[in-house]
Design an enzyme around this catalytic site. Structure first.
Site, short mmCIF file in Angstrom:
data_model
loop_
_atom_site.label_atom_id
_atom_site.label_comp_id
_atom_site.label_asym_id
_atom_site.label_seq_id
_atom_site.Cartn_x
_atom_site.Cartn_y
_atom_site.Cartn_z
CG ASP A 1 5.47 4.21 6.52
OD1 ASP A 1 4.53 3.65 6.17
OD2 ASP A 1 5.68 5.65 6.38
NE ARG B 1 -7.25 -3.37 -2.31
CZ ARG B 1 -8.06 -2.50 -2.09
NH1 ARG B 1 -9.11 -2.73 -1.17
NH2 ARG B 1 -8.26 -1.51 -3.00
CB VAL C 1 0.92 5.24 0.85
CG1 VAL C 1 0.71 6.89 1.36
CG2 VAL C 1 -0.35 4.76 -0.29
N GLY D 1 6.33 4.54 1.32
CA GLY D 1 7.19 3.36 1.76
C GLY D 1 6.45 2.32 2.77
CG ASN E 1 -6.34 2.91 1.67
OD1 ASN E 1 -6.09 2.14 0.89
ND2 ASN E 1 -5.45 3.83 2.49
CG HIS F 1 -6.46 -7.91 -8.51
ND1 HIS F 1 -6.43 -6.88 -9.48
CD2 HIS F 1 -5.98 -7.44 -7.50
CE1 HIS F 1 -6.24 -5.83 -8.63
NE2 HIS F 1 -5.97 -6.21 -7.57
CB THR F 2 -4.85 -15.24 -8.72
OG1 THR F 2 -5.35 -16.21 -8.97
CG2 THR F 2 -3.89 -14.98 -7.31
CG HIS G 1 -3.67 -0.27 -0.55
ND1 HIS G 1 -5.19 0.46 -0.51
CD2 HIS G 1 -3.64 -0.94 -1.61
CE1 HIS G 1 -5.41 -0.03 -1.91
NE2 HIS G 1 -4.72 -0.85 -2.29
C1 HEM Z 1 -2.43 -2.64 -10.82
C2 HEM Z 1 -3.19 -1.74 -10.18
C3 HEM Z 1 -3.98 -2.16 -9.20
C4 HEM Z 1 -4.99 -1.85 -8.97
C5 HEM Z 1 -6.06 -0.68 -10.15
C6 HEM Z 1 -5.89 -2.37 -8.09
C7 HEM Z 1 -7.32 -2.30 -7.70
C8 HEM Z 1 -7.97 -2.81 -6.92
C9 HEM Z 1 -9.40 -2.69 -6.54
C10 HEM Z 1 -10.28 -1.68 -7.11
C11 HEM Z 1 -9.81 -3.90 -5.59
C12 HEM Z 1 -11.08 -4.01 -5.14
C13 HEM Z 1 -11.20 -2.99 -3.69
C14 HEM Z 1 -12.61 -3.04 -3.34
O1 HEM Z 1 -13.87 -3.16 -4.19
O2 HEM Z 1 -13.28 -2.76 -2.02
C15 HEM Z 1 -8.67 -4.46 -5.34
C16 HEM Z 1 -8.62 -5.64 -4.56
C17 HEM Z 1 -7.55 -6.26 -4.23
N1 HEM Z 1 -6.09 -5.81 -4.60
FE1 HEM Z 1 -5.63 -4.72 -6.02
N2 HEM Z 1 -4.93 -3.30 -7.42
C18 HEM Z 1 -3.90 -3.10 -8.18
C19 HEM Z 1 -2.84 -3.79 -7.83
C20 HEM Z 1 -2.75 -4.73 -6.54
C21 HEM Z 1 -1.54 -5.07 -6.11
C22 HEM Z 1 -0.05 -4.94 -6.82
C23 HEM Z 1 -1.78 -6.11 -5.11
C24 HEM Z 1 -0.71 -6.76 -4.22
C25 HEM Z 1 0.40 -6.93 -4.18
C26 HEM Z 1 -3.15 -6.18 -5.02
C27 HEM Z 1 -3.97 -6.81 -4.10
C28 HEM Z 1 -5.24 -6.77 -4.16
C29 HEM Z 1 -5.93 -7.94 -3.40
C30 HEM Z 1 -5.60 -9.01 -2.74
C31 HEM Z 1 -7.23 -7.64 -3.57
C32 HEM Z 1 -8.56 -8.18 -2.68
C33 HEM Z 1 -8.66 -7.76 -1.47
C34 HEM Z 1 -9.95 -8.25 -0.46
O3 HEM Z 1 -10.61 -9.17 -1.11
O4 HEM Z 1 -10.07 -7.75 0.55
N3 HEM Z 1 -3.71 -5.33 -5.83
N4 HEM Z 1 -7.46 -4.22 -6.00
#
Ligand code: HEM
Ligand SMILES: *[C@@H]1O[C@H](CO)[C@@H](O)[C@H](O)[C@H]1NC(C)=O
Ligand SMILES: *[C@@H]1O[C@H](CO)[C@@H](O)[C@H](O)[C@H]1NC(C)=O
Length: 316
Positions: free
Chosen positions: A72, A60, A68, A70, A92, A191-192, A64
Site C-alpha cells: 500500500d 527491496r 508491512v 500489505g 528501514n 540477495h543475488t 518492505h
Molecule cells: C529472508 C529474509 C530476509 C532478511 C533477513 C533480509 C535482510 C536484509 C538485510 C539485513 C539487508 C542489508 C540492509 C542494509 O545493510 O542496509 C538486505 C538487503 C537487501 N534485501 Fe533482504 N532480507 C530478506 C529477504 C529479502 C527479500 C524477500 C527481498 C526481495 C524480495 C530482499 C531484497 C533485498 C535486496 C535487493 C537488498 C539489497 C538492497 C540494496 O543494496 O539497497 N530481501 N536484506
C-alpha cells in the site's frame, strides 16, 4: 428453507463481489494511463544504468512495503510533526534507498495521467523492471493497488525479518505472510544483488562457524570488530550486479553474507531447495517471478479503499 437459501445465495454473491473488487489486473491502467509501463521502465533503466545497485534498492522497497500491512506504499510516507511512518523502523532506517527514483517516476506519471497511478503499483512495477534491468526474469505485474493514508512503525519493526534470524524463525516470518519455505528460499534469491552494511553481517563473520574462513577474513578488513558500521559489502560476492543464481552457489560454499542467508543452507530442511536453484537457474527464475506476484498480492487496497497519492511521500 427458501429464505435461508436466498440469504446464503446473497452472502455468496457479496463475497464474490468482494473478491472481484480486490482482484488486481495487469490491464488496470490500459485506458486511464496507457503508457504507465513504458514511463516506469524508462526511469528504472536510467536509474539502474547510473548506478546498478539502485535495482536492488528498488526491489527491496517493494518487499518492505508488502510485508508491512500489505502493498500500500506505506513505506514511502515521510515522518512529519504529527505523523510517524515506517522509515525509522530498524530494518528501514539508514538502509532503504530509492525514494528519489520513485518520486521521479511519480512526477512523470502525474504529468501524463494525473491522479491515476498509485505509488504502490509504481513500487511493484519498478521492482520487476529492476530485476529485468539486471538480467533477471520478467513477470507480468497485476495492477490496481491503491495507497494508504497510514503506516505502522511497530508492524515494520515486527514483520520484517532480521539478519540474525535462524531457519525456523525465517520460515515462521514468511509463513505468517502466507509463504512456504520454498518461496522463502526463492525470494531470498533477491540477495543475488545489492549491498549490506557491516553492522548487519559483523556477527556472522566474527562469531559464526558456518562461514568459509577465507571469505570471513576478506570481509573483516572493511568490517572491523568495532567501527565501520556503514561500510558496505555485496550480498552476492561473485556477481553483485547480475540477477542470477550465484547467491545459491555462494551458500553451498558457505559464502552467505548474512547469518540469515547461510541459515538456508546449514544442514536443515531448505538445503535441497538451495541445491535445486544453484543448479537450475530457469527453475529459480520461474519460482521467483511467481513468488513476486504472490508477494505483490499481499492485502492491496482496492476499489474505494485508500487513495491515489499525488506525492508518494505524503497522504493527499
Ligand atoms: C529472508 C529474509 C530476509 C532478511 C533477513 C533480509 C535482510 C536484509 C538485510 C539485513 C539487508 C542489508 C540492509 C542494509 O545493510 O542496509 C538486505 C538487503 C537487501 N534485501 Fe533482504 N532480507 C530478506 C529477504 C529479502 C527479500 C524477500 C527481498 C526481495 C524480495 C530482499 C531484497 C533485498 C535486496 C535487493 C537488498 C539489497 C538492497 C540494496 O543494496 O539497497 N530481501 N536484506
Ligand atoms: C531459533 O530462534 C528462535 C527465536 O530466537 C529460538 O526460540 C529457537 O530456539 C531457535 N531455533 C533453533 C533451532 O536454534
Ligand atoms: C503528515 O503526514 C501525514 C501522512 O502523510 C499527512 O496525512 C499529514 O497531512 C502530514 N501533515 C503535515 C503537517 O504535513
Amino acid at each position: 428453507m427458501a429464505l435461508v437459501n436466498l440469504k446464503l445465495c446473497l452472502s455468496l454473491f457479496l463475497i464474490l463481489i468482494g473478491i472481484a473488487s480486490a482482484q488486481l489486473s495487469s490491464t488496470f491502467y490500459s485506458s486511464t494511463c496507457p503508457n504507465v509501463l513504458s514511463i516506469i521502465k524508462t526511469a528504472v533503466n536510467s536509474a539502474v544504468s547510473s548506478e546498478a545497485r539502485m535495482g536492488a534498492s528498488l526491489l527491496r522497497l517493494h518487499f518492505h512495503d508488502c510485508f508491512v500491512n500489505g502493498c500500500d506504499a506505506s513505506v514511502l510516507l515521510d515522518d512529519n510533526s504529527t505523523f510517524t511512518g515506517e522509515k525509522t523502523a530498524g530494518p528501514n532506517s539508514n538502509s532503504l534507498r530509492g525514494f528519489n527514483v520513485i518520486d521521479t517516476i511519480k512526477s512523470n506519471l502525474e504529468t501524463s495521467c494525473p491522479g491515476v497511478v498509485s505509488c504502490a503499483d509504481i513500487l511493484a512495477v519498478a521492482a520487476r523492471d529492476s530485476v529485468v534491468a539486471l538480467n533477471g526474469p520478467s513477470w507480468t505485474v497485476p495492477l490496481g493497488r491503491r495507497d494508504s493514508t497510514t503506516a505502522s512503525l511497530s508492524a515494520a519493526n515486527s514483520n520484517l525479518p532480521g539478519p540474525g534470524l535462524n531457519l525456523s524463525a525465517l520460515i515462521t516470518a514468511f509463513s505468517n505472510k502466507g509463504f512456504t519455505a520454498k518461496e522463502l528460499v526463492a525470494l531470498s534469491g533477491s540477495h543475488t544483488i545489492g549491498q549490506a552494511r557491516c553492522t548487519v553481517f559483523r556477527s556472522h563473520i566474527y562469531n559464526d562457524a558456518n562461514i568459509n574462513a577465507q571469505f570471513a577474513t576478506s570481509l573483516k578488513a572493511n568490517c572491523p570488530s568495532s567501527g565501520g558500521d556503514n561500510n558496505l559489502a555485496p550480498l552476492d560476492t561473485t556477481s553483485p550486479t547480475a540477477f542470477d543464481n550465484a547467491y545459491y552457489k555462494n551458500l553451498q560454499g558457505q559464502k552467505g553474507l548474512l547469518h540469515s542467508d547461510q541459515e538456508l543452507f546449514n544442514g536443515g530442511s531448505t538445503d535441497a531447495q538451495v541445491n535445486t536453484y544453484s543448479t537450475n537457474s530457469a527453475t529459480f527464475f520461474t519460482d521467483f517471478g511467481n513468488a513476486m506476484v504472490k508477494m505483490g498480492n499481499l492485502s492491496p487496497l482496492t476499489g474505494t479503499s485508500g487513495q491515489i497519492r499525488t506525492n508518494c511521500r505524503k497522504a493527499n
